[in-house]
Design a protein around this motif. Sequence first.
Motif, PDB file in Angstrom:
ATOM      1  N   ASN A  17       0.781  -1.238   0.000  1.00  0.00           N
ATOM      2  CA  ASN A  17       0.000   0.000   0.000  1.00  0.00           C
ATOM      3  C   ASN A  17       0.820   1.300   0.000  1.00  0.00           C
ATOM      4  O   ASN A  17       0.248   2.375   0.171  1.00  0.00           O
ATOM      5  CB  ASN A  17      -0.950   0.008   1.212  1.00  0.00           C
ATOM      6  N   VAL A  18       2.138   1.217  -0.161  1.00  0.00           N
ATOM      7  CA  VAL A  18       2.944   2.447  -0.150  1.00  0.00           C
ATOM      8  C   VAL A  18       2.873   3.197  -1.480  1.00  0.00           C
ATOM      9  O   VAL A  18       3.294   4.357  -1.560  1.00  0.00           O
ATOM     10  CB  VAL A  18       4.431   2.168   0.210  1.00  0.00           C
ATOM     11  N   GLY A  19       2.365   2.513  -2.520  1.00  0.00           N
ATOM     12  CA  GLY A  19       2.212   3.183  -3.820  1.00  0.00           C
ATOM     13  C   GLY A  19       3.172   2.685  -4.898  1.00  0.00           C
ATOM     14  O   GLY A  19       3.417   3.391  -5.877  1.00  0.00           O
ATOM     15  N   LYS A  20       3.656   1.458  -4.765  1.00  0.00           N
ATOM     16  CA  LYS A  20       4.596   0.913  -5.763  1.00  0.00           C
ATOM     17  C   LYS A  20       3.953   0.838  -7.153  1.00  0.00           C
ATOM     18  O   LYS A  20       4.546   1.250  -8.143  1.00  0.00           O
ATOM     19  CB  LYS A  20       5.058  -0.509  -5.346  1.00  0.00           C
ATOM     20  N   SER A  21       2.744   0.296  -7.201  1.00  0.00           N
ATOM     21  CA  SER A  21       2.096   0.127  -8.512  1.00  0.00           C
ATOM     22  C   SER A  21       1.750   1.479  -9.127  1.00  0.00           C
ATOM     23  O   SER A  21       1.914   1.678 -10.339  1.00  0.00           O
ATOM     24  CB  SER A  21       0.841  -0.732  -8.369  1.00  0.00           C
ATOM     25  N   THR A  22       1.287   2.410  -8.298  1.00  0.00           N
ATOM     26  CA  THR A  22       0.980   3.757  -8.813  1.00  0.00           C
ATOM     27  C   THR A  22       2.242   4.389  -9.392  1.00  0.00           C
ATOM     28  O   THR A  22       2.214   5.035 -10.444  1.00  0.00           O
ATOM     29  CB  THR A  22       0.426   4.644  -7.676  1.00  0.00           C
ATOM     30  N   LEU A  23       3.365   4.160  -8.716  1.00  0.00           N
ATOM     31  CA  LEU A  23       4.634   4.728  -9.174  1.00  0.00           C
ATOM     32  C   LEU A  23       5.102   4.074 -10.475  1.00  0.00           C
ATOM     33  O   LEU A  23       5.580   4.768 -11.384  1.00  0.00           O
ATOM     34  CB  LEU A  23       5.682   4.567  -8.060  1.00  0.00           C
ATOM     35  N   VAL A  24       4.944   2.760 -10.583  1.00  0.00           N
ATOM     36  CA  VAL A  24       5.305   2.083 -11.844  1.00  0.00           C
ATOM     37  C   VAL A  24       4.456   2.649 -12.983  1.00  0.00           C
ATOM     38  O   VAL A  24       4.968   2.996 -14.051  1.00  0.00           O
ATOM     39  CB  VAL A  24       5.130   0.548 -11.728  1.00  0.00           C
ATOM     40  N   ASN A  25       3.158   2.782 -12.744  1.00  0.00           N
ATOM     41  CA  ASN A  25       2.285   3.351 -13.786  1.00  0.00           C
ATOM     42  C   ASN A  25       2.753   4.753 -14.183  1.00  0.00           C
ATOM     43  O   ASN A  25       2.769   5.106 -15.361  1.00  0.00           O
ATOM     44  CB  ASN A  25       0.842   3.411 -13.298  1.00  0.00           C
ATOM     45  N   GLY A  26       3.131   5.542 -13.180  1.00  0.00           N
ATOM     46  CA  GLY A  26       3.591   6.914 -13.446  1.00  0.00           C
ATOM     47  C   GLY A  26       4.877   6.921 -14.257  1.00  0.00           C
ATOM     48  O   GLY A  26       5.054   7.754 -15.157  1.00  0.00           O
ATOM     49  N   MET A  27       5.783   5.999 -13.957  1.00  0.00           N
ATOM     50  CA  MET A  27       7.059   5.978 -14.679  1.00  0.00           C
ATOM     51  C   MET A  27       6.893   5.441 -16.097  1.00  0.00           C
ATOM     52  O   MET A  27       7.567   5.883 -17.019  1.00  0.00           O
ATOM     53  CB  MET A  27       8.093   5.171 -13.890  1.00  0.00           C
ATOM     54  N   VAL A  28       5.974   4.476 -16.262  1.00  0.00           N
ATOM     55  CA  VAL A  28       5.730   3.910 -17.598  1.00  0.00           C
ATOM     56  C   VAL A  28       4.876   4.878 -18.437  1.00  0.00           C
ATOM     57  O   VAL A  28       4.981   4.925 -19.657  1.00  0.00           O
ATOM     58  CB  VAL A  28       5.045   2.527 -17.475  1.00  0.00           C
ATOM     59  N   GLY A  29       4.028   5.647 -17.750  1.00  0.00           N
ATOM     60  CA  GLY A  29       3.148   6.572 -18.466  1.00  0.00           C
ATOM     61  C   GLY A  29       1.877   5.905 -18.945  1.00  0.00           C
ATOM     62  O   GLY A  29       1.200   6.393 -19.848  1.00  0.00           O
ATOM     63  N   ARG A  30       1.545   4.770 -18.349  1.00  0.00           N
ATOM     64  CA  ARG A  30       0.351   4.018 -18.731  1.00  0.00           C
ATOM     65  C   ARG A  30       0.020   3.052 -17.605  1.00  0.00           C
ATOM     66  O   ARG A  30       0.918   2.620 -16.885  1.00  0.00           O
ATOM     67  CB  ARG A  30       0.711   3.228 -19.992  1.00  0.00           C
TER      68      ARG A  30
END
Length: 296
Positions: A17-30
């Motif tokens: 829940n720290v935001g790993k997946s949100t961060l991956v999405n942000g870095m990939v741009g999708r």
Amino acid sequence: MTPATRSGFVALAGRPNVGKSTLVNGMVGRKVAIVSDKPQTTRRAIRGVATGPDWQLVLVDLPGVQRPRDPLTQRMQKRVVAELADCDAALLVVNGEEGVGPGDRFIASALLAGGAPVVIAVNKIDRLDRTGAVQALTAAAALAVGDDVFPVSARSGQGVDALVQHLVGLLPSGPFFFGPEDTSDQPLDVRLAELVREQVLRRTFQEVPHAVEVVVDDVDTSNPGVTAVRALVWVEAASQKSILIGSGGHMVKAIGTAARKELERELGTRVHLDLSVRLRRGWRGDDRLLDRLGIE
Ligand SMILES: Nc1nc2c(ncn2[C@@H]2O[C@H](COP(=O)(O)OP(=O)(O)OP(=O)(O)O)[C@@H](O)[C@H]2O)c(=O)[nH]1
Ligand SMILES: [Mg+2]
């Protein structure tokens, strides 16, 4: 001669829940990984790919580090350990809003023992004022796993480009692992099933989110304008089944309507979604089913 390129794998470690997946999405741009406010959303290692003119950064989103309780969570933790042993660099994500705690220290010491370079992202800084941000960054630096601590907001995008540029600098030179257009290594049926599960997670509480898995068992593209998708929502108990169906079927209808929009965005066609809820007692403890789900 082809120009020199850099390419490699950066695995994300951190508490649930720290935001790993949100961060991956942000870095990939999708959106390559689903996100929810429930812990243990991510169950597989998901490679999200960001490609620049002469670099390719493969971000390995991972389940949150936690104590395993059943074969499902045992597999999730084994996968975390295996991916971290095999990456070019690790990105330790901490929740700046909650601050650094014993769970983060435990993960940091495991990463230190692993030997790959470690970068820390202090996420959710949109929730902090200046003093709070300085405190969170200081506490993260005190984890002493590396000199590089980046404040980010995966949600707003603040600090994300700087982090990407830094991670690219850590990559070894070498050819690309994925095509320049690829953004994820997940097969289509799993991507679609995850988008459905995301809508289930949004609408369920307590034990239910953990007991749900979604399986897409048919994707029919024979009609060019409309993709027909059949998805089964597995639950572990009859009570969970009635929650997901809802009175007069309103819950499954709401999940289906929201999921269909997500599938349409993903596929770029209209979608006909056939959604049904099935009782699959003990799927989380069934090794054969977990193998079939690709959770390994
Ligand atoms: N305010 C704020 N919320 C965030 C940020 N990043 C993520 N979140 C929220 O934090 C929650 C968890 O996000 P996830 O990306 O699913 O977290 P995770 O670390 O992948 O979680 P697991 O897969 O369960 O380990 C969601 O409700 C996100 O919307 C951020 O930068 N700011
Ligand atoms: Mg996740």
